[in-house]
Design a protein around this motif. Structure first.
Motif, PDB file in Angstrom:
ATOM      1  N   ASN A 201       0.824  -1.207   0.000  1.00  0.00           N
ATOM      2  CA  ASN A 201       0.000   0.000   0.000  1.00  0.00           C
ATOM      3  C   ASN A 201       0.862   1.262   0.000  1.00  0.00           C
ATOM      4  O   ASN A 201       0.526   2.256  -0.662  1.00  0.00           O
ATOM      5  N   GLU A 202       1.964   1.225   0.741  1.00  0.00           N
ATOM      6  CA  GLU A 202       2.868   2.369   0.762  1.00  0.00           C
ATOM      7  C   GLU A 202       3.505   2.577  -0.609  1.00  0.00           C
ATOM      8  O   GLU A 202       3.654   3.719  -1.073  1.00  0.00           O
ATOM      9  N   LEU A 203       3.859   1.481  -1.265  1.00  0.00           N
ATOM     10  CA  LEU A 203       4.433   1.576  -2.613  1.00  0.00           C
ATOM     11  C   LEU A 203       3.409   2.133  -3.596  1.00  0.00           C
ATOM     12  O   LEU A 203       3.735   2.969  -4.451  1.00  0.00           O
ATOM     13  N   TYR A 204       2.173   1.670  -3.481  1.00  0.00           N
ATOM     14  CA  TYR A 204       1.107   2.161  -4.356  1.00  0.00           C
ATOM     15  C   TYR A 204       0.855   3.647  -4.100  1.00  0.00           C
ATOM     16  O   TYR A 204       0.634   4.420  -5.034  1.00  0.00           O
ATOM     17  N   SER A 205       0.895   4.023  -2.810  1.00  0.00           N
ATOM     18  CA  SER A 205       0.697   5.427  -2.454  1.00  0.00           C
ATOM     19  C   SER A 205       1.790   6.297  -3.046  1.00  0.00           C
ATOM     20  O   SER A 205       1.517   7.376  -3.597  1.00  0.00           O
ATOM     21  N   ARG A 206       3.034   5.833  -2.951  1.00  0.00           N
ATOM     22  CA  ARG A 206       4.150   6.603  -3.511  1.00  0.00           C
ATOM     23  C   ARG A 206       4.081   6.649  -5.034  1.00  0.00           C
ATOM     24  O   ARG A 206       4.439   7.662  -5.653  1.00  0.00           O
ATOM     25  N   ALA A 207       3.616   5.552  -5.646  1.00  0.00           N
ATOM     26  CA  ALA A 207       3.463   5.539  -7.102  1.00  0.00           C
ATOM     27  C   ALA A 207       2.402   6.554  -7.536  1.00  0.00           C
ATOM     28  O   ALA A 207       2.584   7.280  -8.524  1.00  0.00           O
ATOM     29  N   GLY A 208       1.296   6.607  -6.779  1.00  0.00           N
ATOM     30  CA  GLY A 208       0.248   7.584  -7.083  1.00  0.00           C
ATOM     31  C   GLY A 208       0.738   9.010  -6.902  1.00  0.00           C
ATOM     32  O   GLY A 208       0.452   9.885  -7.731  1.00  0.00           O
ATOM     33  N   ALA A 209       1.502   9.242  -5.826  1.00  0.00           N
ATOM     34  CA  ALA A 209       2.062  10.569  -5.588  1.00  0.00           C
ATOM     35  C   ALA A 209       3.064  10.939  -6.681  1.00  0.00           C
ATOM     36  O   ALA A 209       3.168  12.104  -7.074  1.00  0.00           O
ATOM     37  N   PHE A 210       3.795   9.926  -7.174  1.00  0.00           N
ATOM     38  CA  PHE A 210       4.767  10.178  -8.244  1.00  0.00           C
ATOM     39  C   PHE A 210       4.062  10.653  -9.509  1.00  0.00           C
ATOM     40  O   PHE A 210       4.465  11.629 -10.139  1.00  0.00           O
ATOM     41  N   LEU A 211       2.967   9.965  -9.869  1.00  0.00           N
ATOM     42  CA  LEU A 211       2.242  10.324 -11.084  1.00  0.00           C
ATOM     43  C   LEU A 211       1.522  11.667 -10.935  1.00  0.00           C
ATOM     44  O   LEU A 211       1.460  12.458 -11.880  1.00  0.00           O
ATOM     45  N   SER A 212       0.975  11.918  -9.738  1.00  0.00           N
ATOM     46  CA  SER A 212       0.181  13.127  -9.523  1.00  0.00           C
ATOM     47  C   SER A 212       1.025  14.353  -9.209  1.00  0.00           C
ATOM     48  O   SER A 212       0.593  15.482  -9.480  1.00  0.00           O
ATOM     49  N   ALA A 213       2.207  14.143  -8.614  1.00  0.00           N
ATOM     50  CA  ALA A 213       3.009  15.282  -8.157  1.00  0.00           C
ATOM     51  C   ALA A 213       4.386  15.363  -8.814  1.00  0.00           C
ATOM     52  O   ALA A 213       4.777  16.413  -9.321  1.00  0.00           O
ATOM     53  N   ILE A 214       5.120  14.256  -8.822  1.00  0.00           N
ATOM     54  CA  ILE A 214       6.489  14.310  -9.327  1.00  0.00           C
ATOM     55  C   ILE A 214       6.525  14.536 -10.832  1.00  0.00           C
ATOM     56  O   ILE A 214       7.352  15.303 -11.337  1.00  0.00           O
ATOM     57  N   VAL A 215       5.629  13.869 -11.571  1.00  0.00           N
ATOM     58  CA  VAL A 215       5.591  14.057 -13.028  1.00  0.00           C
ATOM     59  C   VAL A 215       5.308  15.516 -13.386  1.00  0.00           C
ATOM     60  O   VAL A 215       6.037  16.118 -14.190  1.00  0.00           O
ATOM     61  N   PRO A 216       4.262  16.160 -12.806  1.00  0.00           N
ATOM     62  CA  PRO A 216       4.075  17.594 -13.073  1.00  0.00           C
ATOM     63  C   PRO A 216       5.265  18.439 -12.621  1.00  0.00           C
ATOM     64  O   PRO A 216       5.627  19.408 -13.302  1.00  0.00           O
ATOM     65  N   PHE A 217       5.881  18.064 -11.488  1.00  0.00           N
ATOM     66  CA  PHE A 217       7.038  18.809 -10.995  1.00  0.00           C
ATOM     67  C   PHE A 217       8.196  18.742 -11.987  1.00  0.00           C
ATOM     68  O   PHE A 217       8.876  19.747 -12.244  1.00  0.00           O
ATOM     69  N   LEU A 218       8.420  17.555 -12.561  1.00  0.00           N
ATOM     70  CA  LEU A 218       9.475  17.402 -13.563  1.00  0.00           C
ATOM     71  C   LEU A 218       9.154  18.213 -14.821  1.00  0.00           C
ATOM     72  O   LEU A 218      10.054  18.797 -15.444  1.00  0.00           O
ATOM     73  N   MET A 219       7.878  18.261 -15.190  1.00  0.00           N
ATOM     74  CA  MET A 219       7.464  19.074 -16.338  1.00  0.00           C
ATOM     75  C   MET A 219       7.749  20.553 -16.074  1.00  0.00           C
ATOM     76  O   MET A 219       8.181  21.287 -16.978  1.00  0.00           O
ATOM     77  N   ILE A 220       7.514  20.983 -14.837  1.00  0.00           N
ATOM     78  CA  ILE A 220       7.801  22.372 -14.459  1.00  0.00           C
ATOM     79  C   ILE A 220       9.297  22.651 -14.542  1.00  0.00           C
ATOM     80  O   ILE A 220       9.730  23.687 -15.063  1.00  0.00           O
ATOM     81  N   LEU A 221      10.102  21.713 -14.046  1.00  0.00           N
ATOM     82  CA  LEU A 221      11.556  21.878 -14.087  1.00  0.00           C
ATOM     83  C   LEU A 221      12.063  21.991 -15.521  1.00  0.00           C
ATOM     84  O   LEU A 221      12.889  22.861 -15.838  1.00  0.00           O
TER      85      LEU A 221
END
Length: 313
Positions: A201-221
């Motif tokens: 569940n923690e891995l799934y949570s981090r995967a969801g956070a990656f798609l929802s937050a890290i991917v947009p953050f990388l696009m911003i960078l």
């Protein structure tokens, strides 16, 4: 096999509500905290409300940048309204219980608004990229239809993952303590209360956070790397300063929001305490929406001019 399923169902039914501890360890400061957060919430409503109104009615602010800012301000009001009113109730009445369904609903909408904010910040970075790196084609590319599609896409893209995350977390067995050591229902404290092994569940949570937050953050960078390279090539120092000033407000918001959010969701629980987790969550869920109108207005001459024209009325 059947016995295991029955036991899981029994365990899930044990917890019918959670107790949000919030600031229960500060019993003598409940009134002060209520006043502080009420003042913050009012400033969020008024500040973001003003941004929405002036970017809608002022003729000089009818550009894609302010169109996105208007939707971003509306989103900030939605985002904080998921958590703060419930916090007021807990501080005022000292009744900290929240039902299973209410907690799941709060978490789901909090994640949806948060994910939408991430995508919309990426859209705003793309808008600045087009304005600075491709100014000649900017009016053609960033037309009204494109802007609407980008905003709608930000909202729609943020819905599926939070629904899946919420379903998975609340499908876990909660058979122990129901004391949620947090100010609202969020993923990390809920996982701490779940029974059994929550690694998947923690891995799934981090995967969801990656798609929802890290991917947009990388696009911003990526957008800002291109923007900085383009600004450095401008021959005039005044032109470089003006180009960077249009991006500085957005960069400040991105740093506050993503900085606290990434630390909260990706820092291991063994490293951070519950107190630090509360502070971080308040920064990205409350403090950032409060400062956004100030950041965008005090650092923007067009917004200040529009405010001066509007407020006397």
């Amino acid at each position: 096999m059947g016995g295991t399923v029955n036991m899981a169902i029994t365990n899930v039914s044990v917890v019918v509500e959670f107790i949000l501890l919030g600031f229960g360890d500060l019993p003598n400061y409940q009134g002060i905290l209520f006043s502080i957060f009420l003042l913050i919430y009012v400033s969020i409503l008024v500040g973001n409300g003003l941004i929405i109104v002036i970017t809608k009615v002022d003729p000089t602010l009818q550009t894609p940048m302010y169109f996105f800012l208007r939707h971003f301000s509306f989103l900030e009001i939605c985002y904080t309204s998921v958590t703060l009113p419930r916090m007021f109730k807990n501080l005022l009445t000292q009744k900290r219980n929240i039902s299973f369904l209410e907690c799941a609903t709060q978490l789901c909408f909090f994640l949806i608004w948060g994910g939408t904010e991430c995508f919309l910040l990426a859209v705003m970075a793309y808008d600045r990229y087009m304005a600075i790196c491709n100014p000649l084609n900017y009016p053609l590319i960033m037309n009204q239809k494109t802007c609407v599609c980008l905003v709608v896409g930000s909202w729609v893209s943020a819905i599926p993952i939070p629904i899946g995350q919420t379903y998975q977390i609340f499908s876990l067995p909660f058979c122990g303590s129901n004391y949620l050591n947090h100010v609202f229902c969020d993923i990390p404290p809920l996982l701490n209360l779940a029974c059994g092994d929550t690694t998947v569940n923690e891995l799934y949570s981090r995967a969801g956070a990656f798609l929802s937050a890290i991917v947009p953050f990388l696009m911003i960078l990526v957008s800002y790397v291109q923007i900085i390279v383009t600004i450095q090539k401008l021959p005039s120092a005044i032109g470089r300063k003006k180009a960077f000033s249009t991006c500085s407000s957005h960069l400040m918001v991105v740093s506050l929001f993503f900085g606290s959010g990434i630390i909260s969701y990706f820092l291991p629980n063994s490293v951070k305490s519950a107190g630090i987790d509360k502070v971080l969550s308040l920064i990205y869920s409350t403090v950032t929406p409060m400062f956004n109108p100030l950041i965008y207005s005090l650092r923007n001459k067009d917004v200040i001019t529009a405010l001066k024209k509007f407020l006397p009325k």
